[in-house]
Motif scaffolding. Structure first.
Motif, PDB file in Angstrom:
ATOM      1  N   TRP A 133       0.041   8.299  17.332  1.00 45.13           N
ATOM      2  CA  TRP A 133       0.963   9.434  17.412  1.00 45.13           C
ATOM      3  C   TRP A 133       1.892   9.484  16.197  1.00 45.13           C
ATOM      4  O   TRP A 133       2.257  10.571  15.754  1.00 45.13           O
ATOM      5  N   ILE A 134       2.237   8.334  15.628  1.00 41.89           N
ATOM      6  CA  ILE A 134       3.054   8.308  14.409  1.00 41.89           C
ATOM      7  C   ILE A 134       2.228   8.827  13.234  1.00 41.89           C
ATOM      8  O   ILE A 134       2.703   9.622  12.415  1.00 41.89           O
ATOM      9  N   GLU A 135       0.972   8.389  13.149  1.00 43.08           N
ATOM     10  CA  GLU A 135       0.088   8.882  12.078  1.00 43.08           C
ATOM     11  C   GLU A 135      -0.077  10.395  12.162  1.00 43.08           C
ATOM     12  O   GLU A 135      -0.083  11.082  11.148  1.00 43.08           O
ATOM     13  N   ASN A 136      -0.194  10.920  13.382  1.00 42.26           N
ATOM     14  CA  ASN A 136      -0.311  12.379  13.552  1.00 42.26           C
ATOM     15  C   ASN A 136       0.952  13.083  13.068  1.00 42.26           C
ATOM     16  O   ASN A 136       0.868  14.147  12.427  1.00 42.26           O
ATOM     17  N   LEU A 137       2.131  12.510  13.361  1.00 41.44           N
ATOM     18  CA  LEU A 137       3.389  13.091  12.874  1.00 41.44           C
ATOM     19  C   LEU A 137       3.446  13.063  11.350  1.00 41.44           C
ATOM     20  O   LEU A 137       3.876  14.037  10.719  1.00 41.44           O
ATOM     21  N   ILE A 138       3.022  11.963  10.764  1.00 37.18           N
ATOM     22  CA  ILE A 138       3.019  11.848   9.298  1.00 37.18           C
ATOM     23  C   ILE A 138       2.127  12.920   8.682  1.00 37.18           C
ATOM     24  O   ILE A 138       2.520  13.628   7.755  1.00 37.18           O
ATOM     25  N   ASN A 139       0.915  13.063   9.223  1.00 39.79           N
ATOM     26  CA  ASN A 139      -0.036  14.043   8.679  1.00 39.79           C
ATOM     27  C   ASN A 139       0.475  15.469   8.836  1.00 39.79           C
ATOM     28  O   ASN A 139       0.254  16.310   7.962  1.00 39.79           O
ATOM     29  N   ALA A 140       1.180  15.739   9.937  1.00 40.00           N
ATOM     30  CA  ALA A 140       1.665  17.093  10.179  1.00 40.00           C
ATOM     31  C   ALA A 140       2.959  17.410   9.437  1.00 40.00           C
ATOM     32  O   ALA A 140       3.206  18.561   9.087  1.00 40.00           O
ATOM     33  N   ASN A 141       3.794  16.391   9.187  1.00 41.82           N
ATOM     34  CA  ASN A 141       5.138  16.666   8.670  1.00 41.82           C
ATOM     35  C   ASN A 141       5.495  15.984   7.350  1.00 41.82           C
ATOM     36  O   ASN A 141       6.415  16.417   6.675  1.00 41.82           O
ATOM     37  N   LEU A 142       4.814  14.920   7.013  1.00 40.17           N
ATOM     38  CA  LEU A 142       5.212  14.147   5.837  1.00 40.17           C
ATOM     39  C   LEU A 142       4.067  13.905   4.860  1.00 40.17           C
ATOM     40  O   LEU A 142       4.140  13.001   4.026  1.00 40.17           O
ATOM     41  N   ALA A 143       3.016  14.693   4.939  1.00 41.15           N
ATOM     42  CA  ALA A 143       1.846  14.494   4.078  1.00 41.15           C
ATOM     43  C   ALA A 143       2.230  14.547   2.599  1.00 41.15           C
ATOM     44  O   ALA A 143       1.669  13.804   1.787  1.00 41.15           O
ATOM     45  N   ASP A 144       3.198  15.385   2.254  1.00 40.25           N
ATOM     46  CA  ASP A 144       3.610  15.512   0.856  1.00 40.25           C
ATOM     47  C   ASP A 144       4.398  14.294   0.354  1.00 40.25           C
ATOM     48  O   ASP A 144       4.604  14.129  -0.845  1.00 40.25           O
ATOM     49  N   LYS A 145       4.807  13.416   1.254  1.00 40.35           N
ATOM     50  CA  LYS A 145       5.584  12.226   0.879  1.00 40.35           C
ATOM     51  C   LYS A 145       4.703  10.987   0.698  1.00 40.35           C
ATOM     52  O   LYS A 145       5.198   9.915   0.376  1.00 40.35           O
ATOM     53  N   LYS A 146       3.398  11.141   0.928  1.00 44.31           N
ATOM     54  CA  LYS A 146       2.505   9.983   0.842  1.00 44.31           C
ATOM     55  C   LYS A 146       2.415   9.463  -0.585  1.00 44.31           C
ATOM     56  O   LYS A 146       2.423  10.224  -1.538  1.00 44.31           O
ATOM     57  N   GLN A 147       2.328   8.135  -0.675  1.00 41.77           N
ATOM     58  CA  GLN A 147       2.192   7.449  -1.961  1.00 41.77           C
ATOM     59  C   GLN A 147       1.091   6.409  -1.816  1.00 41.77           C
ATOM     60  O   GLN A 147       0.764   5.990  -0.713  1.00 41.77           O
ATOM     61  N   LYS A 148       0.538   5.988  -2.936  1.00 41.67           N
ATOM     62  CA  LYS A 148      -0.476   4.926  -2.920  1.00 41.67           C
ATOM     63  C   LYS A 148       0.229   3.573  -2.763  1.00 41.67           C
ATOM     64  O   LYS A 148       1.208   3.299  -3.471  1.00 41.67           O
ATOM     65  N   ASN A 149      -0.277   2.735  -1.853  1.00 45.65           N
ATOM     66  CA  ASN A 149       0.275   1.381  -1.742  1.00 45.65           C
ATOM     67  C   ASN A 149      -0.542   0.425  -2.606  1.00 45.65           C
ATOM     68  O   ASN A 149      -1.444   0.848  -3.329  1.00 45.65           O
ATOM     69  N   GLU A 150      -0.220  -0.872  -2.534  1.00 51.83           N
ATOM     70  CA  GLU A 150      -0.904  -1.854  -3.386  1.00 51.83           C
ATOM     71  C   GLU A 150      -2.398  -1.948  -3.096  1.00 51.83           C
ATOM     72  O   GLU A 150      -3.170  -2.386  -3.940  1.00 51.83           O
ATOM     73  N   LYS A 151      -2.823  -1.513  -1.912  1.00 50.46           N
ATOM     74  CA  LYS A 151      -4.254  -1.528  -1.577  1.00 50.46           C
ATOM     75  C   LYS A 151      -4.931  -0.203  -1.926  1.00 50.46           C
ATOM     76  O   LYS A 151      -6.115  -0.042  -1.700  1.00 50.46           O
ATOM     77  N   GLY A 152      -4.148   0.740  -2.434  1.00 52.55           N
ATOM     78  CA  GLY A 152      -4.716   2.023  -2.814  1.00 52.55           C
ATOM     79  C   GLY A 152      -4.758   3.027  -1.686  1.00 52.55           C
ATOM     80  O   GLY A 152      -5.332   4.106  -1.838  1.00 52.55           O
ATOM     81  N   ASN A 153      -4.144   2.717  -0.547  1.00 53.25           N
ATOM     82  CA  ASN A 153      -4.129   3.634   0.593  1.00 53.25           C
ATOM     83  C   ASN A 153      -2.956   4.602   0.480  1.00 53.25           C
ATOM     84  O   ASN A 153      -1.900   4.247  -0.044  1.00 53.25           O
ATOM     85  N   ASP A 154      -3.147   5.816   0.992  1.00 49.99           N
ATOM     86  CA  ASP A 154      -2.062   6.789   1.030  1.00 49.99           C
ATOM     87  C   ASP A 154      -1.157   6.468   2.218  1.00 49.99           C
ATOM     88  O   ASP A 154      -1.601   6.477   3.371  1.00 49.99           O
ATOM     89  N   VAL A 155       0.111   6.182   1.930  1.00 48.79           N
ATOM     90  CA  VAL A 155       1.073   5.876   2.986  1.00 48.79           C
ATOM     91  C   VAL A 155       2.407   6.536   2.674  1.00 48.79           C
ATOM     92  O   VAL A 155       2.721   6.803   1.527  1.00 48.79           O
ATOM     93  N   VAL A 156       3.179   6.791   3.734  1.00 46.38           N
ATOM     94  CA  VAL A 156       4.549   7.265   3.573  1.00 46.38           C
ATOM     95  C   VAL A 156       5.429   6.021   3.585  1.00 46.38           C
ATOM     96  O   VAL A 156       5.305   5.182   4.479  1.00 46.38           O
ATOM     97  N   PRO A 157       6.304   5.848   2.608  1.00 50.75           N
ATOM     98  CA  PRO A 157       7.190   4.683   2.611  1.00 50.75           C
ATOM     99  C   PRO A 157       7.964   4.587   3.929  1.00 50.75           C
ATOM    100  O   PRO A 157       8.400   5.603   4.485  1.00 50.75           O
ATOM    101  N   ARG A 158       8.092   3.376   4.428  1.00 49.75           N
ATOM    102  CA  ARG A 158       8.720   3.134   5.730  1.00 49.75           C
ATOM    103  C   ARG A 158      10.114   3.756   5.797  1.00 49.75           C
ATOM    104  O   ARG A 158      10.474   4.359   6.800  1.00 49.75           O
ATOM    105  N   LYS A 159      10.897   3.641   4.738  1.00 50.43           N
ATOM    106  CA  LYS A 159      12.262   4.180   4.729  1.00 50.43           C
ATOM    107  C   LYS A 159      12.248   5.696   4.968  1.00 50.43           C
ATOM    108  O   LYS A 159      13.047   6.220   5.742  1.00 50.43           O
ATOM    109  N   ILE A 160      11.342   6.395   4.303  1.00 44.98           N
ATOM    110  CA  ILE A 160      11.245   7.856   4.462  1.00 44.98           C
ATOM    111  C   ILE A 160      10.833   8.198   5.890  1.00 44.98           C
ATOM    112  O   ILE A 160      11.398   9.104   6.516  1.00 44.98           O
TER     113      ILE A 160
END
Length: 145
Positions: free
Chosen positions: A102-129
């Motif tokens: 459900w958190i991933e669904n919220l991220i995809n619906a509301n914070l997709a533009d905030k995603k960044q690449k992490n050290e493994k190359g995955n798209d993630v939203v920084p925890r603070k944001i």
């Protein structure tokens, strides 16, 4: 004919009899315990046969270390910090590890533009944001909920 007792007199007699009962129990307890221990030894009775659970492992296999032990890790339950507005049974403690669906669904619906690449190359939203967004949008569980 016996005298009728008042409630106070009856309660006093009950208290006296209960005190006498405790005196007798204490006086006889040591003897009874010794008799029980002797019977247990004589018949080689086990905890299980007496209806008790053994207070310690009874075989070597139970004592052997397990491979994926949680040694050094907290066994305290994780307290949920965030609750899904659409399904109050879904909560998240905001700890380490993968986010719940459900958190991933919220991220995809509301914070997709905030995603960044992490050290493994995955798209993630920084925890603070993510935490700031959840707090400001009413997902945080308040103390009185």
């Amino acid at each position: 004919m016996a005298k009728e007792l008042t409630l106070a007199e009856l309660q006093k007699q009950i208290a006296e009899l209960q005190a006498k009962e405790q005196e007798i129990i204490q006086a006889e307890k040591a003897t009874v315990v010794e008799e029980i221990k002797a019977k247990i030894a004589q018949y080689k009775l086990t905890f299980e046969e007496l209806g008790f659970k053994a207070p310690f492992p009874t075989t070597i296999e139970l004592v052997a270390p397990q491979k994926n032990s949680n040694k050094g890790k907290s066994q305290a339950p994780k307290v949920p910090v965030y609750r899904n507005k659409d399904n109050h049974e879904e909560t998240w403690h905001a700890g380490k590890g993968a986010n719940p669906k459900w958190i991933e669904n919220l991220i995809n619906a509301n914070l997709a533009d905030k995603k960044q690449k992490n050290e493994k190359g995955n798209d993630v939203v920084p925890r603070k944001i993510l935490i700031e967004w959840l707090d400001s949008n009413g997902y945080k569980i308040e103390a009185n909920q």
